[in-house]
Write a protein that holds these residues in place. Structure first.
Motif, PDB file in Angstrom:
ATOM      1  N   SER A  76      39.899  28.059  16.988  1.00  0.00           N
ATOM      2  CA  SER A  76      39.807  26.631  17.252  1.00  0.00           C
ATOM      3  C   SER A  76      39.549  25.846  15.978  1.00  0.00           C
ATOM      4  CB  SER A  76      38.698  26.371  18.286  1.00  0.00           C
ATOM      5  OG  SER A  76      38.482  25.006  18.477  1.00  0.00           O
ATOM      6  N   GLY A  77      38.321  25.868  15.504  1.00  0.00           N
ATOM      7  CA  GLY A  77      37.988  25.109  14.302  1.00  0.00           C
ATOM      8  C   GLY A  77      37.779  23.633  14.555  1.00  0.00           C
ATOM      9  N   ALA A  82      31.405  20.870  14.227  1.00  0.00           N
ATOM     10  CA  ALA A  82      30.754  21.279  15.480  1.00  0.00           C
ATOM     11  C   ALA A  82      29.634  22.267  15.199  1.00  0.00           C
ATOM     12  CB  ALA A  82      31.779  21.913  16.417  1.00  0.00           C
ATOM     13  N   LYS A  83      28.559  22.175  15.947  1.00  0.00           N
ATOM     14  CA  LYS A  83      27.461  23.125  15.869  1.00  0.00           C
ATOM     15  C   LYS A  83      27.794  24.285  16.809  1.00  0.00           C
ATOM     16  CE  LYS A  83      24.889  20.549  13.172  1.00  0.00           C
ATOM     17  NZ  LYS A  83      24.597  20.934  11.771  1.00  0.00           N
ATOM     18  N   VAL A  84      28.148  25.424  16.229  1.00  0.00           N
ATOM     19  CA  VAL A  84      28.640  26.562  17.004  1.00  0.00           C
ATOM     20  C   VAL A  84      27.561  27.637  17.074  1.00  0.00           C
ATOM     21  CG1 VAL A  84      30.379  28.390  17.116  1.00  0.00           C
ATOM     22  CG2 VAL A  84      31.024  26.080  16.389  1.00  0.00           C
ATOM     23  N   TYR A  85      27.283  28.092  18.280  1.00  0.00           N
ATOM     24  CA  TYR A  85      26.292  29.138  18.501  1.00  0.00           C
ATOM     25  C   TYR A  85      26.845  30.163  19.482  1.00  0.00           C
ATOM     26  CZ  TYR A  85      23.148  25.625  16.528  1.00  0.00           C
ATOM     27  OH  TYR A  85      22.569  24.689  15.709  1.00  0.00           O
ATOM     28  N   PHE A  86      26.312  31.365  19.419  1.00  0.00           N
ATOM     29  CA  PHE A  86      26.725  32.408  20.347  1.00  0.00           C
ATOM     30  C   PHE A  86      26.278  32.031  21.754  1.00  0.00           C
ATOM     31  CE2 PHE A  86      26.692  36.397  22.561  1.00  0.00           C
ATOM     32  CZ  PHE A  86      27.688  37.161  21.964  1.00  0.00           C
ATOM     33  N   PRO A  87      27.192  32.014  22.717  1.00  0.00           N
ATOM     34  CA  PRO A  87      26.812  31.618  24.080  1.00  0.00           C
ATOM     35  C   PRO A  87      26.041  32.727  24.790  1.00  0.00           C
ATOM     36  CG  PRO A  87      29.127  32.240  24.016  1.00  0.00           C
ATOM     37  CD  PRO A  87      28.638  32.288  22.591  1.00  0.00           C
ATOM     38  N   SER A 100      31.575  26.769  31.190  1.00  0.00           N
ATOM     39  CA  SER A 100      30.993  25.529  30.667  1.00  0.00           C
ATOM     40  C   SER A 100      30.045  25.805  29.511  1.00  0.00           C
ATOM     41  CB  SER A 100      30.273  24.767  31.782  1.00  0.00           C
ATOM     42  OG  SER A 100      29.168  25.510  32.276  1.00  0.00           O
ATOM     43  N   ILE A 101      29.338  26.932  29.572  1.00  0.00           N
ATOM     44  CA  ILE A 101      28.433  27.307  28.479  1.00  0.00           C
ATOM     45  C   ILE A 101      29.229  27.587  27.213  1.00  0.00           C
ATOM     46  CG2 ILE A 101      26.746  29.018  27.692  1.00  0.00           C
ATOM     47  CD1 ILE A 101      26.013  29.470  30.647  1.00  0.00           C
ATOM     48  N   MET A 102      30.322  28.349  27.366  1.00  0.00           N
ATOM     49  CA  MET A 102      31.125  28.686  26.191  1.00  0.00           C
ATOM     50  C   MET A 102      31.825  27.457  25.625  1.00  0.00           C
ATOM     51  SD  MET A 102      33.624  31.896  25.632  1.00  0.00           S
ATOM     52  CE  MET A 102      34.496  32.136  24.061  1.00  0.00           C
ATOM     53  N   ASN A 103      32.318  26.583  26.488  1.00  0.00           N
ATOM     54  CA  ASN A 103      32.982  25.365  26.002  1.00  0.00           C
ATOM     55  C   ASN A 103      32.025  24.484  25.217  1.00  0.00           C
ATOM     56  OD1 ASN A 103      35.502  25.984  27.035  1.00  0.00           O
ATOM     57  ND2 ASN A 103      35.171  24.886  28.954  1.00  0.00           N
ATOM     58  N   ARG A 104      30.768  24.479  25.613  1.00  0.00           N
ATOM     59  CA  ARG A 104      29.779  23.650  24.924  1.00  0.00           C
ATOM     60  C   ARG A 104      29.407  24.224  23.559  1.00  0.00           C
ATOM     61  NH1 ARG A 104      26.068  24.188  28.268  1.00  0.00           N
ATOM     62  NH2 ARG A 104      24.511  25.406  27.149  1.00  0.00           N
ATOM     63  N   VAL A 109      37.650  27.520  22.161  1.00  0.00           N
ATOM     64  CA  VAL A 109      37.982  28.948  22.070  1.00  0.00           C
ATOM     65  C   VAL A 109      38.508  29.488  23.397  1.00  0.00           C
ATOM     66  CG1 VAL A 109      37.057  31.270  21.672  1.00  0.00           C
ATOM     67  CG2 VAL A 109      36.386  29.389  20.179  1.00  0.00           C
ATOM     68  N   ALA A 110      37.841  29.176  24.485  1.00  0.00           N
ATOM     69  CA  ALA A 110      38.272  29.706  25.782  1.00  0.00           C
ATOM     70  C   ALA A 110      39.679  29.252  26.129  1.00  0.00           C
ATOM     71  CB  ALA A 110      37.285  29.276  26.873  1.00  0.00           C
ATOM     72  N   ARG A 111      40.009  28.004  25.801  1.00  0.00           N
ATOM     73  CA  ARG A 111      41.348  27.484  26.081  1.00  0.00           C
ATOM     74  C   ARG A 111      42.391  28.134  25.175  1.00  0.00           C
ATOM     75  NH1 ARG A 111      40.219  22.728  25.206  1.00  0.00           N
ATOM     76  NH2 ARG A 111      41.028  22.474  23.096  1.00  0.00           N
ATOM     77  N   ALA A 112      42.014  28.418  23.930  1.00  0.00           N
ATOM     78  CA  ALA A 112      42.972  28.958  22.965  1.00  0.00           C
ATOM     79  C   ALA A 112      43.198  30.452  23.117  1.00  0.00           C
ATOM     80  CB  ALA A 112      42.491  28.657  21.546  1.00  0.00           C
ATOM     81  N   SER A 113      42.201  31.180  23.614  1.00  0.00           N
ATOM     82  CA  SER A 113      42.305  32.642  23.667  1.00  0.00           C
ATOM     83  C   SER A 113      41.602  33.199  24.888  1.00  0.00           C
ATOM     84  CB  SER A 113      41.713  33.266  22.395  1.00  0.00           C
ATOM     85  OG  SER A 113      41.657  34.678  22.496  1.00  0.00           O
TER      86      SER A 113
END
Length: 239
Positions: A76-77, A82-87, A100-104, A109-113
């Motif tokens: 994604s990128g 964006a503040k990215v953390y392990f869900p 919803s947790i992963m999208n936040r 990422v979920a949409r892309a892969s």
């Protein structure tokens, strides 16, 4: 994200943090004469051990976040900055709540892969009870950040020794006294050898993480092994 950010090998950094956590675990030890036993005998947790445990938790959580950031950057990128953390799904979270947790925490990422989404879903406790260490790690890290974590305590647990018809000693915890997960911990039995041979119920002591009710050595083994597996699986996603 800057050009320097793109040159960071986050998986290498995650692996280095796990190696550091493993080194700290070995410093604590789990054998006669090690710091673990010294704490049992003294009945007190040294301040230095508390600091080391905090560092282990922080290293493992940071390693997970590095994995999430690298996977997010690959698939994604966006949005930039964006503040990215392990869900991490809390215990009791349902599978259909995870998207919803992963999208936040890993936007796009979920949409892309689909494989990436399925991989991160497979790491969660709702996917496999062997992953219970993950929300527990989140619990102890969050408590440590707010200085509310009592890293370990010396609980009294009743243990029963008996003998079967063949004279073999049998050991079990009295009802309500067993650790929340796993087999018998590395512990100190408060009884003489002759008392144990006669059988009965005795107090024992072992180091326990109070916020998750887990014996220290077992939890560290689960968490370090678990994070190592996450790094390996995340690396596969982007290669």
């Amino acid at each position: 994200m800057t050009g320097n950010d793109l040159n960071i090998d986050r998986f290498a950094m995650a692996s280095a943090l796990v190696e550091r956590a493993q080194s700290h675990k070995e410093w604590i030890g789990d054998d006669h004469g090690d710091r673990y036993e010294e704490a049992l005998v003294s009945g007190a947790i040294p301040e230095e051990m508390q600091i080391v445990i905090k560092e282990i938790f922080d290293h493992l959580r940071a390693a997970l976040d590095y994995c999430a950031q690298e996977v997010w950057r690959h698939f994604s990128g966006n949005p930039q900055g964006a503040k990215v953390y392990f869900p991490i799904a809390k215990k009791g979270t349902r599978e259909n709540e995870f998207l919803s947790i992963m999208n936040r925490l890993m936007p796009g990422v979920a949409r892309a892969s689909s494989p990436a989404y399925e991989a991160f879903k497979s790491f969660q406790a709702f996917a496999d009870q062997d992953n219970s260490w993950l929300p527990e790690l989140a619990t102890v890290v969050n408590q440590t950040k707010h200085f509310h974590l009592q890293v370990a305590s010396i609980p009294q647990r009743s243990i029963v020794f008996a003998h079967n018809g063949n004279g073999v000693s049998l050991m079990s915890f009295a009802e309500g006294h067993a650790p929340s997960r796993g087999t018998a911990p590395w512990m100190m039995i408060k009884a003489t050898q002759s008392e144990i041979e006669r059988g009965g119920t005795f107090d024992v002591a072992f180091l326990q993480l109070t916020d998750i009710q887990m014996e220290l050595r077992l939890f560290l083994h689960e968490a370090i092994s678990g994070v190592s597996r996450v790094i390996e699986e995340c690396r596969k996603l982007v290669t």
